[in-house]
Design a protein around this motif. Structure first.
Motif, PDB file in Angstrom:
ATOM      1  N   ASP A 193       0.826  -1.210   0.000  1.00 43.38           N
ATOM      2  CA  ASP A 193       0.000   0.000   0.000  1.00 43.38           C
ATOM      3  C   ASP A 193       0.861   1.261   0.000  1.00 43.38           C
ATOM      4  OD1 ASP A 193       0.899  -0.348   2.596  1.00 43.38           O
ATOM      5  OD2 ASP A 193      -1.048   0.000   3.544  1.00 43.38           O
ATOM      6  N   PHE A 194       2.052   1.169   0.585  1.00 40.10           N
ATOM      7  CA  PHE A 194       2.977   2.307   0.516  1.00 40.10           C
ATOM      8  C   PHE A 194       3.510   2.454  -0.903  1.00 40.10           C
ATOM      9  CE2 PHE A 194       7.103   4.362   0.701  1.00 40.10           C
ATOM     10  CZ  PHE A 194       6.873   5.430   1.555  1.00 40.10           C
ATOM     11  N   LEU A 195       3.902   1.352  -1.514  1.00 37.60           N
ATOM     12  CA  LEU A 195       4.433   1.395  -2.872  1.00 37.60           C
ATOM     13  C   LEU A 195       3.396   1.893  -3.873  1.00 37.60           C
ATOM     14  CD1 LEU A 195       6.475  -1.913  -2.787  1.00 37.60           C
ATOM     15  CD2 LEU A 195       7.402   0.401  -2.945  1.00 37.60           C
ATOM     16  N   ASP A 196       2.124   1.641  -3.584  1.00 37.56           N
ATOM     17  CA  ASP A 196       1.064   2.145  -4.463  1.00 37.56           C
ATOM     18  C   ASP A 196       1.093   3.672  -4.536  1.00 37.56           C
ATOM     19  OD1 ASP A 196       0.194  -0.406  -5.017  1.00 37.56           O
ATOM     20  OD2 ASP A 196      -1.467  -0.370  -3.583  1.00 37.56           O
ATOM     21  N   LEU A 197       1.522   4.315  -3.452  1.00 39.11           N
ATOM     22  CA  LEU A 197       1.606   5.775  -3.430  1.00 39.11           C
ATOM     23  C   LEU A 197       2.714   6.287  -4.349  1.00 39.11           C
ATOM     24  CD1 LEU A 197       1.229   6.330   0.436  1.00 39.11           C
ATOM     25  CD2 LEU A 197      -0.540   6.661  -1.305  1.00 39.11           C
ATOM     26  N   LEU A 198       3.672   5.424  -4.637  1.00 38.78           N
ATOM     27  CA  LEU A 198       4.814   5.801  -5.468  1.00 38.78           C
ATOM     28  C   LEU A 198       4.706   5.213  -6.870  1.00 38.78           C
ATOM     29  CD1 LEU A 198       7.667   5.079  -2.863  1.00 38.78           C
ATOM     30  CD2 LEU A 198       6.186   7.091  -3.015  1.00 38.78           C
ATOM     31  N   GLU A 199       3.518   4.832  -7.260  1.00 40.30           N
ATOM     32  CA  GLU A 199       3.269   4.151  -8.535  1.00 40.30           C
ATOM     33  C   GLU A 199       3.924   4.883  -9.697  1.00 40.30           C
ATOM     34  OE1 GLU A 199       1.929   1.117 -10.861  1.00 40.30           O
ATOM     35  OE2 GLU A 199       1.622   1.270  -8.694  1.00 40.30           O
ATOM     36  N   GLY A 200       4.574   4.115 -10.571  1.00 37.55           N
ATOM     37  CA  GLY A 200       5.197   4.700 -11.745  1.00 37.55           C
ATOM     38  C   GLY A 200       6.545   5.339 -11.487  1.00 37.55           C
ATOM     39  N   GLY A 201       7.107   5.102 -10.304  1.00 42.84           N
ATOM     40  CA  GLY A 201       8.408   5.683  -9.990  1.00 42.84           C
ATOM     41  C   GLY A 201       8.341   7.115  -9.506  1.00 42.84           C
ATOM     42  N   ASN A 202       7.206   7.514  -8.946  1.00 43.45           N
ATOM     43  CA  ASN A 202       7.085   8.858  -8.370  1.00 43.45           C
ATOM     44  C   ASN A 202       7.595   8.825  -6.931  1.00 43.45           C
ATOM     45  OD1 ASN A 202       5.756  10.554 -10.482  1.00 43.45           O
ATOM     46  ND2 ASN A 202       4.282   8.884 -10.385  1.00 43.45           N
ATOM     47  N   THR A 203       8.912   8.724  -6.826  1.00 39.14           N
ATOM     48  CA  THR A 203       9.580   8.552  -5.544  1.00 39.14           C
ATOM     49  C   THR A 203       9.913   9.907  -4.909  1.00 39.14           C
ATOM     50  OG1 THR A 203      11.601   8.285  -6.830  1.00 39.14           O
ATOM     51  CG2 THR A 203      10.512   6.280  -6.055  1.00 39.14           C
ATOM     52  N   GLY A 204      10.494   9.849  -3.702  1.00 39.31           N
ATOM     53  CA  GLY A 204      10.845  11.063  -2.980  1.00 39.31           C
ATOM     54  C   GLY A 204       9.807  11.442  -1.947  1.00 39.31           C
ATOM     55  N   LEU A 205      10.149  12.408  -1.104  1.00 38.44           N
ATOM     56  CA  LEU A 205       9.273  12.815  -0.001  1.00 38.44           C
ATOM     57  C   LEU A 205       9.520  14.279   0.327  1.00 38.44           C
ATOM     58  CD1 LEU A 205       8.601  10.825   3.257  1.00 38.44           C
ATOM     59  CD2 LEU A 205       9.461  13.161   3.428  1.00 38.44           C
ATOM     60  N   VAL A 206       8.454  14.970   0.676  1.00 42.18           N
ATOM     61  CA  VAL A 206       8.560  16.343   1.179  1.00 42.18           C
ATOM     62  C   VAL A 206       7.938  16.386   2.578  1.00 42.18           C
ATOM     63  CG1 VAL A 206       7.801  18.740   0.914  1.00 42.18           C
ATOM     64  CG2 VAL A 206       8.569  17.441  -1.090  1.00 42.18           C
ATOM     65  N   ALA A 207       8.686  16.955   3.524  1.00 45.15           N
ATOM     66  CA  ALA A 207       8.232  17.077   4.908  1.00 45.15           C
ATOM     67  C   ALA A 207       8.076  18.559   5.257  1.00 45.15           C
ATOM     68  CB  ALA A 207       9.238  16.421   5.852  1.00 45.15           C
ATOM     69  N   VAL A 208       6.918  18.908   5.796  1.00 45.91           N
ATOM     70  CA  VAL A 208       6.617  20.314   6.100  1.00 45.91           C
ATOM     71  C   VAL A 208       6.234  20.454   7.569  1.00 45.91           C
ATOM     72  CG1 VAL A 208       5.129  22.283   5.584  1.00 45.91           C
ATOM     73  CG2 VAL A 208       5.830  20.722   3.742  1.00 45.91           C
ATOM     74  N   LEU A 209       6.825  21.415   8.242  1.00 46.40           N
ATOM     75  CA  LEU A 209       6.470  21.726   9.633  1.00 46.40           C
ATOM     76  C   LEU A 209       6.276  23.228   9.759  1.00 46.40           C
ATOM     77  CD1 LEU A 209       7.945  20.244  12.881  1.00 46.40           C
ATOM     78  CD2 LEU A 209       7.581  22.703  12.680  1.00 46.40           C
TER      79      LEU A 209
END
Length: 436
Positions: free
Chosen positions: A82-98
Motif C-alpha cells: 500500500d505504501f508502494l502504491d503511493l509511489l506508482e510509476g516511480g514517483n519517488t521522494g518525499l517532502v516534509a513540512v512543519l
C-alpha cells in the motif's frame, strides 16, 4: 531531547544504512520508505508520490520493466504494497513540512536521495567493504555522497521537530529523487514547494579534497548540462556476401563519438562533452543496423551549453549522413546554470563562528560540475528568496562516481551542525557552540 552530538552520531549510522541499499533515479522505493519510517512519528506533515513532484516534468524516467523490478525488490525488502502504491510509476521522494505556527521565515532544504549505476568495489582498502556496509544491490552504488545527504537531512528534521517550540516560521524539507543526470529537481519545483521560500539551503559532501570541517558558504561555476540518448538506424546485411547493401549504424555512432569529442572549446567559458556508452551490432558477420550512444554536454553558462548542443546536432547529422543512416535524439535530463546569493557568506560565518565542527569557512568554491538543484536556486531567487549550495569538503578515497568512492564521515557531522546553526540564526534558537 537528543543533543546535536547524538544527532550527528545517528546521521553517521544512517549514512551507512542507506549506503547498503542504493537505488537509481525514480526507483528509490526502499529509500523513500526508510525516510518515511523515520519521519512518520514527528510533527512534520509528510507528502508522497504525485504530491511531491509533477510526473510530466520528470526527465529520463526508466522503462516500466526497470521500475517494476525495483518495486518487487522493495517488496522483498519489506516495503508494504500500500505504501508502494503511493509511489506508482516511480514517483519517488518525499517532502516534509512543519509550520511552527509563529510568524517567521519559510526555510527550505533539499537532500538528494538517488544512487548511481556503478558496481561498488570489494577491495580490502574500501571502507564500506571492509566494515560491512557495502551495497547489497549489485551495479548500484552511492558513489557521490547522496547517502550522506539523506542522513544529514534526517538529522536536521529531527532537530527541527525536537526544537519547534523555540523556532519560528515554516520548514520544508525536500528529499529529491533522480538528481543524477539532472532528472528530478524541476518536477519538484513545478509542484510549487519553493514558491514562497525565503531561505533555501542545499549542499554536497566532498567535491573538494580538504580536511573535514572545511565549509564553503556558497558555490560557483555550476555547469549547465543536457543528457541525450542518440539512436542510429541503418540496414543490416551479410558482411561477406554484400557489405555494400548495408548501412552501418555502428560506424555512424563511432564516427559521431570521435568527432563529438573534437568540438572546439569556447573562449567565453568552460565547456564539456562526453560519450558515456555505446552499444551496437548483433554479430561478427552482420553489418550493424542499430547503435545507441548515451552522451552529455556541459557549459559554464546556459548559452555555452546551447553552443555545445548546436555543435552536437551538426556532428550527429553529418555522421549519420556519412554512413547512410538515420538518427534520433531522446532528451534525458538537464541542469541549468545558477549563482548562489552572496549574503549567505556572511550568514554562514555569523551562524558558525563558534561551531567546533568547523575548521575553516570559505566564502565560495567552484563546483565545475552540474547539479539540478540549480532549478531550485533559480526559482527561489526569482521570487525574492535567498538560495545557496554549500560544500562540505573531505578527503576522498577515490573521486566521485568511482567504484571506490568514499569520504570522511566527519564531514557529515560538520554538515549537520552547520545546517542547524544556520536555521537557529535565521529562525531563532540558540547557536550550537558545544554539547557540554
Amino acid at each position: 531531547m537528543k543533543s546535536i552530538e547524538v544527532l550527528q552520531d545517528d546521521a553517521v549510522a544512517l549514512r551507512r544504512k542507506f549506503h547498503q541499499t542504493p537505488e537509481t533515479g525514480f526507483t528509490e522505493f526502499i529509500t523513500t520508505y526508510e525516510i518515511y519510517t523515520i519521519l512518520k512519528d514527528t510533527d512534520f506533515k509528510l507528502h508522497l508520490g504525485t504530491e511531491v513532484l509533477s510526473p510530466n516534468h520528470r526527465y529520463g524516467v526508466p522503462d516500466e520493466e526497470i521500475i517494476e523490478a525495483s518495486r518487487k525488490r522493495a517488496v522483498s525488502y519489506g516495503v508494504p504494497d500500500d505504501f508502494l502504491d503511493l509511489l506508482e510509476g516511480g514517483n519517488t521522494g518525499l517532502v516534509a513540512v512543519l509550520d511552527t505556527g509563529r510568524p517567521g521565515p519559510h526555510i527550505a532544504m533539499r537532500s538528494d536521495i538517488d544512487a548511481l549505476p556503478i558496481l561498488e568495489s570489494e577491495g580490502a582498502s574500501h571502507k564500506p567493504s571492509a566494515e560491512g556496509f557495502r551495497s547489497v544491490h549489485e551495479n548500484e552504488m552511492h558513489a557521490c555522497g547522496h547517502d550522506g545527504h539523506i542522513a544529514i537531512g534526517l538529522a536536521v528534521a529531527k532537530y527541527i521537530h525536537q526544537n519547534a517550540s523555540q523556532l519560528t516560521g515554516r520548514f520544508t524539507l525536500i528529499f529529491q529523487p533522480a538528481e543524477e543526470g539532472g532528472r528530478g529537481a524541476r518536477s519538484v519545483v513545478e509542484k510549487g514547494w519553493l514558491d514562497d521560500v525565503d531561505y533555501f539551503m542545499s549542499g554536497h559532501l566532498g567535491i573538494h579534497e580538504a580536511t573535514a570541517g572545511t565549509v564553503s558558504a556558497t558555490t560557483e561555476r555550476f555547469l549547465a548540462s543536457t543528457k541525450l540518448d542518440v539512436s542510429f538506424n541503418g540496414k543490416s546485411a551479410h558482411s561477406g556476401v554484400e557489405p555494400n547493401a548495408g548501412r552501418n549504424a555502428l560506424l555512424a555512432a563511432a564516427s559521431a563519438s570521435l568527432h563529438l569529442h573534437a568540438i572546439p572549446r569556447h573562449r567565453e567559458g568552460a565547456t564539456r562533452v562526453n560519450v558515456g556508452t555505446m552499444n551496437a551490432g548483433s554479430g561478427w558477420n552482420v553489418v550493424a543496423d542499430h547503435a545507441e550512444i548515451k552522451m552529455e554536454t556541459r557549459g559554464e553558462t546556459n548559452a555555452l551549453n546551447e553552443y555545445m548542443l548546436s555543435e552536437v546536432e551538426r556532428i550527429l547529422q553529418a555522421s549519420a549522413l556519412m554512413h547512410g543512416t538515420d538518427y534520433e535524439t531522446k532528451f534525458m535530463g538537464t541542469a541549468i546554470g545558477a549563482a548562489c546569493d552572496s549574503k549567505w557568506q556572511t550568514l554562514v560565518r555569523e551562524a558558525n563562528h563558534a561551531n567546533p565542527d568547523v575548521v575553516m569557512i570559505r566564502d565560495v568554491l567552484p563546483l565545475d560540475a552540474s547539479e539540478d538543484v540549480t532549478y531550485m536556486i533559480d526559482h527561489v531567487q526569482k521570487r525574492g528568496g535567498l538560495a545557496t549550495f554549500m560544500i562540505f569538503a573531505s578527503p576522498l578515497a577515490a573521486g566521485h562516481h568511482h567504484p571506490a568512492f568514499d569520504f570522511d564521515e566527519a564531514a557529515i557531522r560538520t554538515a549537520v551542525s552547520v545546517y542547524i546553526n544556520n536555521i537557529n540564526h535565521i529562525a531563532g534558537g540558540v547557536l550550537h557552540e558545544s554539547d557540554d
